[in-house]
Design a protein around this motif. Structure first.
Motif, PDB file in Angstrom:
ATOM      1  N   HIS A 195       0.857  -1.194   0.000  1.00 53.74           N
ATOM      2  CA  HIS A 195       0.000   0.000   0.000  1.00 53.74           C
ATOM      3  C   HIS A 195       0.890   1.240   0.000  1.00 53.74           C
ATOM      4  O   HIS A 195       2.114   1.140   0.135  1.00 53.74           O
ATOM      5  CB  HIS A 195      -0.970  -0.009   1.183  1.00 53.74           C
ATOM      6  CG  HIS A 195      -0.335   0.100   2.534  1.00 53.74           C
ATOM      7  ND1 HIS A 195       0.541  -0.829   3.033  1.00 53.74           N
ATOM      8  CD2 HIS A 195      -0.445   1.049   3.505  1.00 53.74           C
ATOM      9  CE1 HIS A 195       0.933  -0.471   4.238  1.00 53.74           C
ATOM     10  NE2 HIS A 195       0.351   0.676   4.550  1.00 53.74           N
TER      11      HIS A 195
ATOM     12  N   ASP B 155       5.786   4.712   5.008  1.00 49.26           N
ATOM     13  CA  ASP B 155       6.782   3.737   5.476  1.00 49.26           C
ATOM     14  C   ASP B 155       6.909   2.529   4.556  1.00 49.26           C
ATOM     15  O   ASP B 155       7.778   1.679   4.773  1.00 49.26           O
ATOM     16  CB  ASP B 155       6.493   3.300   6.926  1.00 49.26           C
ATOM     17  CG  ASP B 155       5.079   2.810   7.163  1.00 49.26           C
ATOM     18  OD1 ASP B 155       4.137   3.369   6.564  1.00 49.26           O
ATOM     19  OD2 ASP B 155       4.892   1.867   7.963  1.00 49.26           O
ATOM     20  N   HIS B 156       6.076   2.449   3.495  1.00 46.51           N
ATOM     21  CA  HIS B 156       6.133   1.301   2.587  1.00 46.51           C
ATOM     22  C   HIS B 156       6.627   1.648   1.189  1.00 46.51           C
ATOM     23  O   HIS B 156       6.824   0.768   0.361  1.00 46.51           O
ATOM     24  CB  HIS B 156       4.760   0.620   2.532  1.00 46.51           C
ATOM     25  CG  HIS B 156       4.375   0.082   3.865  1.00 46.51           C
ATOM     26  ND1 HIS B 156       4.532  -1.236   4.223  1.00 46.51           N
ATOM     27  CD2 HIS B 156       3.905   0.707   4.974  1.00 46.51           C
ATOM     28  CE1 HIS B 156       4.164  -1.397   5.484  1.00 46.51           C
ATOM     29  NE2 HIS B 156       3.774  -0.232   5.963  1.00 46.51           N
TER      30      HIS B 156
ATOM     31  N   HIS C  60       6.109  -5.551  11.826  1.00 44.93           N
ATOM     32  CA  HIS C  60       5.485  -4.214  11.968  1.00 44.93           C
ATOM     33  C   HIS C  60       5.170  -3.939  13.449  1.00 44.93           C
ATOM     34  O   HIS C  60       4.053  -3.559  13.826  1.00 44.93           O
ATOM     35  CB  HIS C  60       4.226  -4.103  11.103  1.00 44.93           C
ATOM     36  CG  HIS C  60       3.978  -2.713  10.575  1.00 44.93           C
ATOM     37  ND1 HIS C  60       3.571  -1.683  11.384  1.00 44.93           N
ATOM     38  CD2 HIS C  60       4.082  -2.197   9.326  1.00 44.93           C
ATOM     39  CE1 HIS C  60       3.428  -0.581  10.639  1.00 44.93           C
ATOM     40  NE2 HIS C  60       3.739  -0.858   9.390  1.00 44.93           N
TER      41      HIS C  60
ATOM     42  N   ASP D  16       0.318  -4.518   7.918  1.00 44.27           N
ATOM     43  CA  ASP D  16      -0.613  -3.387   8.035  1.00 44.27           C
ATOM     44  C   ASP D  16      -2.078  -3.775   7.877  1.00 44.27           C
ATOM     45  O   ASP D  16      -2.903  -2.964   7.463  1.00 44.27           O
ATOM     46  CB  ASP D  16      -0.245  -2.279   7.044  1.00 44.27           C
ATOM     47  CG  ASP D  16       1.070  -1.615   7.415  1.00 44.27           C
ATOM     48  OD1 ASP D  16       2.060  -2.339   7.522  1.00 44.27           O
ATOM     49  OD2 ASP D  16       1.081  -0.391   7.627  1.00 44.27           O
TER      50      ASP D  16
HETATM   51 ZN    ZN Z   1       3.120   0.496   7.818  1.00 40.51          ZN
END
Ligand code: ZN
Ligand code: ZN
Length: 254
Positions: free
Chosen positions: A75, A79-80, A226, A172
């Motif tokens: 997504h 942070d990705h 995570h 996530d």
């Molecule tokens: Zn994340």
């Protein structure tokens, strides 16, 4: 195939800048966590990166990794994706025109805004190039490796996890439908996000939900990623025998 955890932390990483909690000040290096990402080496030696974190450059350097062939994005949260500019040395060295990225249409549209300079008609010399592949099928192939997207929810946002052979990587997530859970039964390895050991979160699983999923899906092995500094250290020791907390640099064969 081989799967290496390049990062296992939540969006701010651990330690968090300026935090003096027990987790952020722990001397155990396993409690230092880059932002979440994994690097897979397939049977035919392709390097598949899942998510490209703000720490991508450091992650490659400390793990002595040099190459990425394809990127799968879960997504568009910062942070990705935000390490994507650091594909430049890899593209340059391999004399590749563009890095191949697989993602949802919404994510591709967002990448074109966030990295507008990489999609400009007249580009600054040395700017990276990305070739966006929209995922609109139940499965696709990278080399000889079959990839199955898993549709999950991150709060209200529909995002993707990925199943490769009998391993699934889901980060996530806060909700998985019964239909998608069917794809997650009979797995050798299930990697799931687990933000903390208690206090529900609107867009992330927490430990009690993970324990329920473990009962329901019964993977041979489950790894949690995570992770935030709210996951208390003593709670990490008291888990069912098939569940492990992932840590940066952990490599598994799957
Ligand atoms: Zn994340
Ligand atoms: Zn802290």
């Amino acid at each position: 195939m081989k799967l290496k955890f390049l990062g296992t932390g939540t969006s701010q990483g651990i330690p968090i800048i300026g935090c003096d909690c027990e987790v952020c000040t722990s001397n155990d290096l396993e409690n230092n966590r880059f932002r979440s990402s994994v690097l897979i080496t397939t049977e035919d030696e392709k390097k598949i990166l899942i998510d490209c974190s703000p720490d991508f450059r450091q992650q490659m350097l400390v793990n002595d990794e040099k190459n990425v062939d394809v990127i799968l994005i879960t997504h568009e949260h910062n942070d990705h994706i935000i390490g994507l500019d650091d594909m430049r040395p890899i593209l340059f060295r391999k004399k590749k025109r563009a890095m191949s990225i697989y993602c949802q249409k919404r994510v591709a549209d967002d990448l074109k805004i966030r990295f507008a300079y990489a999609f400009a008609e007249e580009k600054y010399p040395g700017a990276p190039s990305f070739q966006l592949n929209i995922i609109d099928k139940d499965e696709f192939k990278i080399g000889n490796t079959k990839i199955q997207p898993i549709h999950v929810f991150h709060g209200k946002l529909p995002i993707l996890g990925y199943k490769i052979n009998k391993t699934a990587y889901i980060t996530d997530a806060s909700f998985i439908s019964d239909e998608e859970k069917e794809k997650l039964k009979d797995l050798d390895v299930l990697i799931l996000n687990c933000l903390r050991d208690e206090r529900p979160h609107h867009s992330h699983f927490i430990l009690p939900e993970i324990l329920e999923l473990n009962e329901e899906l019964r993977p041979q092995k489950m790894f949690l990623t995570h992770i935030s500094h709210d996951f208390k250290l003593d709670k990490m020791k008291d888990l069912p025998s098939n569940i492990s907390i992932a840590y940066d640099g952990l490599e598994i064969m799957c």
